[in-house]
Design an enzyme around this catalytic site. Structure first.
Site, PDB file in Angstrom:
ATOM      1  N   ALA A   1       0.842  -1.205   0.000  1.00 40.85           N
ATOM      2  CA  ALA A   1       0.000   0.000   0.000  1.00 40.85           C
ATOM      3  C   ALA A   1       0.872   1.248   0.000  1.00 40.85           C
ATOM      4  O   ALA A   1       2.036   1.226   0.435  1.00 40.85           O
ATOM      5  CB  ALA A   1      -0.913  -0.012   1.210  1.00 40.85           C
ATOM      6  N   MET A   2       0.303   2.361  -0.480  1.00 40.92           N
ATOM      7  CA  MET A   2       1.110   3.572  -0.654  1.00 40.92           C
ATOM      8  C   MET A   2       1.584   4.157   0.676  1.00 40.92           C
ATOM      9  O   MET A   2       2.518   4.945   0.706  1.00 40.92           O
ATOM     10  CB  MET A   2       0.323   4.613  -1.447  1.00 40.92           C
ATOM     11  CG  MET A   2      -0.982   5.032  -0.825  1.00 40.92           C
ATOM     12  SD  MET A   2      -1.867   6.149  -1.926  1.00 40.92           S
ATOM     13  CE  MET A   2      -3.462   6.255  -1.122  1.00 40.92           C
ATOM     14  N   ARG A   3       0.940   3.757   1.793  1.00 39.17           N
ATOM     15  CA  ARG A   3       1.396   4.281   3.090  1.00 39.17           C
ATOM     16  C   ARG A   3       2.706   3.620   3.533  1.00 39.17           C
ATOM     17  O   ARG A   3       3.359   4.075   4.460  1.00 39.17           O
ATOM     18  CB  ARG A   3       0.314   4.081   4.154  1.00 39.17           C
ATOM     19  CG  ARG A   3      -0.060   2.637   4.404  1.00 39.17           C
ATOM     20  CD  ARG A   3      -1.173   2.550   5.445  1.00 39.17           C
ATOM     21  NE  ARG A   3      -1.584   1.177   5.691  1.00 39.17           N
ATOM     22  CZ  ARG A   3      -2.485   0.515   4.979  1.00 39.17           C
ATOM     23  NH1 ARG A   3      -3.059   1.108   3.942  1.00 39.17           N
ATOM     24  NH2 ARG A   3      -2.824  -0.718   5.276  1.00 39.17           N
ATOM     25  N   TYR A   4       3.056   2.500   2.866  1.00 37.84           N
ATOM     26  CA  TYR A   4       4.290   1.798   3.226  1.00 37.84           C
ATOM     27  C   TYR A   4       5.453   2.131   2.297  1.00 37.84           C
ATOM     28  O   TYR A   4       6.606   2.151   2.727  1.00 37.84           O
ATOM     29  CB  TYR A   4       4.066   0.278   3.200  1.00 37.84           C
ATOM     30  CG  TYR A   4       3.021  -0.196   4.167  1.00 37.84           C
ATOM     31  CD1 TYR A   4       3.182  -0.017   5.544  1.00 37.84           C
ATOM     32  CD2 TYR A   4       1.873  -0.838   3.718  1.00 37.84           C
ATOM     33  CE1 TYR A   4       2.214  -0.448   6.440  1.00 37.84           C
ATOM     34  CE2 TYR A   4       0.906  -1.273   4.602  1.00 37.84           C
ATOM     35  CZ  TYR A   4       1.079  -1.083   5.966  1.00 37.84           C
ATOM     36  OH  TYR A   4       0.127  -1.514   6.843  1.00 37.84           O
ATOM     37  N   THR A   5       5.176   2.338   1.026  1.00 42.79           N
ATOM     38  CA  THR A   5       6.262   2.523   0.060  1.00 42.79           C
ATOM     39  C   THR A   5       6.742   3.964   0.026  1.00 42.79           C
ATOM     40  O   THR A   5       6.018   4.891   0.397  1.00 42.79           O
ATOM     41  CB  THR A   5       5.814   2.102  -1.349  1.00 42.79           C
ATOM     42  OG1 THR A   5       4.708   2.914  -1.741  1.00 42.79           O
ATOM     43  CG2 THR A   5       5.400   0.638  -1.382  1.00 42.79           C
TER      44      THR A   5
END
Length: 751
Positions: free
Chosen positions: A124-128
């Site tokens: 998810a974009m919150r991790y990358t």
């Protein structure tokens, strides 16, 4: 006002539903085509991709910057430029970061950005985290230099670039796919060095043909080491028409007895390929493979191992089959549909794509030079004013100290412009040093030289062309690399036929009088010794291989085929043949044949007519069979006789009246079907009434012994003893010795 629009009593516009829906759909279609699905020829990007790259540059996420959370970028994109779903924006962002999807990635990702096995397995974009790659500079480096038009964003609050000032034809380098309304685009990626080479050739030869450009651009270049196997002439046709299809094939090599696949076609999943092969193994469609392994790791991103059953297996044939039946070979559609510099979507040929892009690039470069020239002229103008002030510094200082409004006084006293006077008034005290005059004169000289160079370049098409060439070569030097996808000519892949998948074991097929069929392993089986149903007994047998067809001839002259390896074992009593074929009711079976497709059999009727036929011509995929032997009126089918090479071979034919004729086998034709030619002459009336018929036929060579059967008696003769019976095909033949006027048949005993 349109005649279709009516203003109601309440002041509300009333539009016919047909008009409204038609306009709404057309507006939507144009929006999807121009502002969502198709790339621009200028920078090769769709609007969402362009907005992502621009937003990241505005956030300062250059290749040298620290990574930032992808959610930050996505938030900026949807908040400022692209009011759509965050997941769609993030997926577009992920695609631009995957080095197995993009030939020259635009985004440098940190974290889980998917894998070739599963491109959508990204976190998810919150991790990358992400930043731009070095390559993105070719799209962004000239952005703030007056090179492109700017348009308001969706709410008019800020401006965004209509296109990015690409220094290379990114439309071909990274390619793209998209589906609009009524049209789609599928542009494959290409190699930067090859494309730049073609651009330079087109600069030198503006009328160069597609064939000329294909000397530089050999074909697409995908981000995989798999082979492009489409022939060169087909690739040239794709570049001429702007559409077509091409094929990629996996790369493999042998390691001992194993087959190792080291590169897969573009966007092919290794796990899916293994699954496809495993399904064939479970369905027993790939008996020559016993094991599969996925040994892919960090050092070997693709390493699929196929283990053959033995070292005698033809690996080339196995891989050819897998290329034809799995994703180890894939086709890719090419549809070079894009939005041209005129703002219209069109499928373009290679020369048009590069020609239009060079027009865009020249325009962009010209605007950049003009923008810089304006800046240089403005600075020179200011420097002229500053120099006047330095040469008259005491008077300038006095005017500034004594005058309430020194600006108009300075302008009038020294002939300064408003801009120059403002620059003089903005001077800091530290700049009044004696060395400052030298700096101004030095800067003047530099800017004057740059002005002259800019004006010469803008005024000279030759210098402009040289500049374009120089900048293209610089980009190719900085970002270019070797071709990854080799172009290799390969033969078309072919899947195994059903008989090739079956082991070629010797079998004996047995048919009983009641029509029950079965197959026994080996050729040393005594069919009469097998067990039969009560009242049933042996009738026909044929020897062959388990991967061959069994061809049956019925009493009407029709032939049928069944596969030998699917027949029940001879340990049981078999199964009814009529469960596999549909012969006419009441017919019997007269012959059974097996062998290779080119094996010859002698087919004949007891009326004395016959011919040779290849098994391939007799085999029938239809359950109802096909007509092989045409019977004269009142005649019946005789049991077929296998034949080898017809050279130096003789046919012996005998009638029930004891007449025998021996003639060369080559005198009989090889036919696919029919009545055949006359073998031995039988008077028409006697043949029609069945009074005299052919009861035996045999093929013999030098050294064979012919045995004539008559009741309990038999007569054996060598070839050398048959001269009396030799004659032309179709003759009446000669009478056999006394006691053999009633003949039952013939037998051949090989020497």
């Amino acid at each position: 006002m349109s005649e279709n629009i009516v203003i109601g009593d309440d002041g509300v516009e009333q539009i016919p539903l047909k008009t409204y829906t038609e306009k709404a759909y057309l507006d939507y279609s144009m929006y999807v085509i121009l502002d969502r699905a198709l790339p621009s020829i200028a920078d090769g990007l769709k609007p969402v991709q362009r907005r992502i790259v621009y937003a990241m540059s505005e956030l300062g996420l250059k290749a040298t910057a620290k990574y930032k959370k992808s959610a930050r970028t996505v938030g900026d994109v949807i908040g400022k430029f692209h009011p759509h779903g965050d997941s769609a924006v993030y997926e577009a962002m992920v695609l631009m970061s995957q080095d197995f999807s993009y030939r020259y990635p635009l985004i440098d990702g940190q974290g889980n950005w998917g894998s070739p096995d599963d491109p959508k397995s990204f976190a998810a974009m919150r991790y990358t985290e992400s930043r731009l790659t070095k390559y993105s500079e070719v799209l962004l480096s000239e952005l703030g230099q007056g090179t492109v038009d700017w348009v308001p964003n969706f709410d008019g609050a800020i401006d965004e670039p209509a296109t990015l000032p690409a220094r290379v034809p990114n439309i071909l380098l990274n390619g793209t796919t998209g589906i609009a309304v009524g049209m789609a685009t599928d542009i494959p990626p290409h190699n930067l060095r090859e494309v730049v080479s073609a651009c330079i050739h087109l600069l030198d030869e503006p009328k160069a043909s597609v064939a000329d450009l294909c000397m530089h651009i050999k074909g697409p270049d995908f981000p995989t080491d798999a082979e492009i196997i489409t022939p060169q002439d087909e690739l040239h046709k794709i570049y001429e028409q702007g559409r077509g299809s091409l094929k990629m094939r996996a790369i493999w090599h042998s390691e001992g007895d194993d087959i190792v696949i080291s590169a897969l076609p573009h966007q092919t999943s290794g796990s899916k390929v293994l699954e496809q092969i495993a399904q064939q193994m479970q369905a027993k469609k790939l008996p020559m493979v016993i094991d599969l392994r996925d040994e892919s790791d960090h050092e070997n991103p693709t390493r699929l191992v196929i283990v053959p059953r033995s070292n005698r297996i033809d690996k080339e044939a196995v891989m050819n089959h897998l290329f034809a039946t799995t994703d180890l070979e894939k086709s890719y559609r090419v549809n070079m549909n894009m939005i041209g510099i005129d703002g219209r979507p069109q499928v373009k040929s290679l020369d048009k794509i590069l020609g239009e892009w060079l027009t865009f690039r020249e325009s962009t470069t010209r605007r950049r030079l003009e923008y810089r020239l304006d800046k240089v002229l403005a600075r020179l103008h200011i420097l002229d004013g500053l120099l006047i002030a330095f040469l008259n510094i005491d008077e300038v200082i006095a005017i500034i100290r004594e005058e309430d409004k020194p600006k108009p006084v300075l302008m009038e006293r020294f002939g300064l412009s408003d801009t120059q006077a403002e620059a003089v008034l903005e001077l800091k005290l530290r700049h009044l040093a004696r060395l400052e005059e030298m700096k101004i004169r030095g800067e003047q000289e530099e800017l004057a030289a740059e002005r002259d160079n800019l004006e010469q370049t803008l005024g000279s098409p030759r210098r402009m062309k040289s500049l374009l060439r120089k900048e293209l070569l610089a980009a190719a030097e900085e970002f270019g690399d070797e071709r990854r996808s080799p172009l290799v000519a390969r033969t078309e892949a072919r899947a195994f036929a059903e008989d090739e998948l079956v082991s070629a074991e010797p079998v004996t097929v047995v048919l009983s009088e009641m029509g029950w069929i079965r197959a026994a392993k080996g050729h040393d089986i005594a069919p009469t010794s097998l067990s039969y149903k009560s009242g049933d007994r042996f009738m026909l047998a044929a020897k062959g291989r388990s991967n061959q067809l069994v061809t049956i001839l019925d009493s009407t002259g029709r032939s049928y085929s069944v596969t030998a390896h699917t027949l029940p074992s001879a340990r049981g009593q078999g199964e009814p043949l009529t469960g596999r074929i549909n012969p006419p009711s009441g017919v019997g079976f007269r012959g059974m044949m097996m062998g290779a497709g080119d094996t010859l059999y002698l087919l004949a009727s007891n009326a004395g007519y016959g011919f040779f036929a290849k098994l391939d011509d007799l085999n029938s995929k239809n359950r109802a069979g096909k007509t092989a032997l045409t019977l004269p009126k009142g005649a019946s089918v005789m049991q077929p006789v296998p034949a080898g090479d017809l050279q130096d071979c003789f046919v012996a034919a005998v009638t029930n009246e004891g007449r025998m004729l021996v003639f060369p086998a080559e005198d009989l034709p090889v036919m696919a079907r029919g009545k055949g030619n006359k073998m031995i002459g039988i008077p028409g009336a006697r043949a029609a009434s069945g009074e005299e018929t052919m009861v035996g036929m045999a093929l013999m060579r030098e050294g064979d012994t012919l045995k004539v059967l008559s009741g309990k008696r038999h007569l054996s003769m060598k070839m050398s003893e048959l001269d009396h019976y030799k004659g032309e095909r179709g003759r009446r033949g000669h009478k056999l010795p006394r006691g053999f006027q009633k003949v039952d048949g013939l037998e051949i005993k090989a020497d």
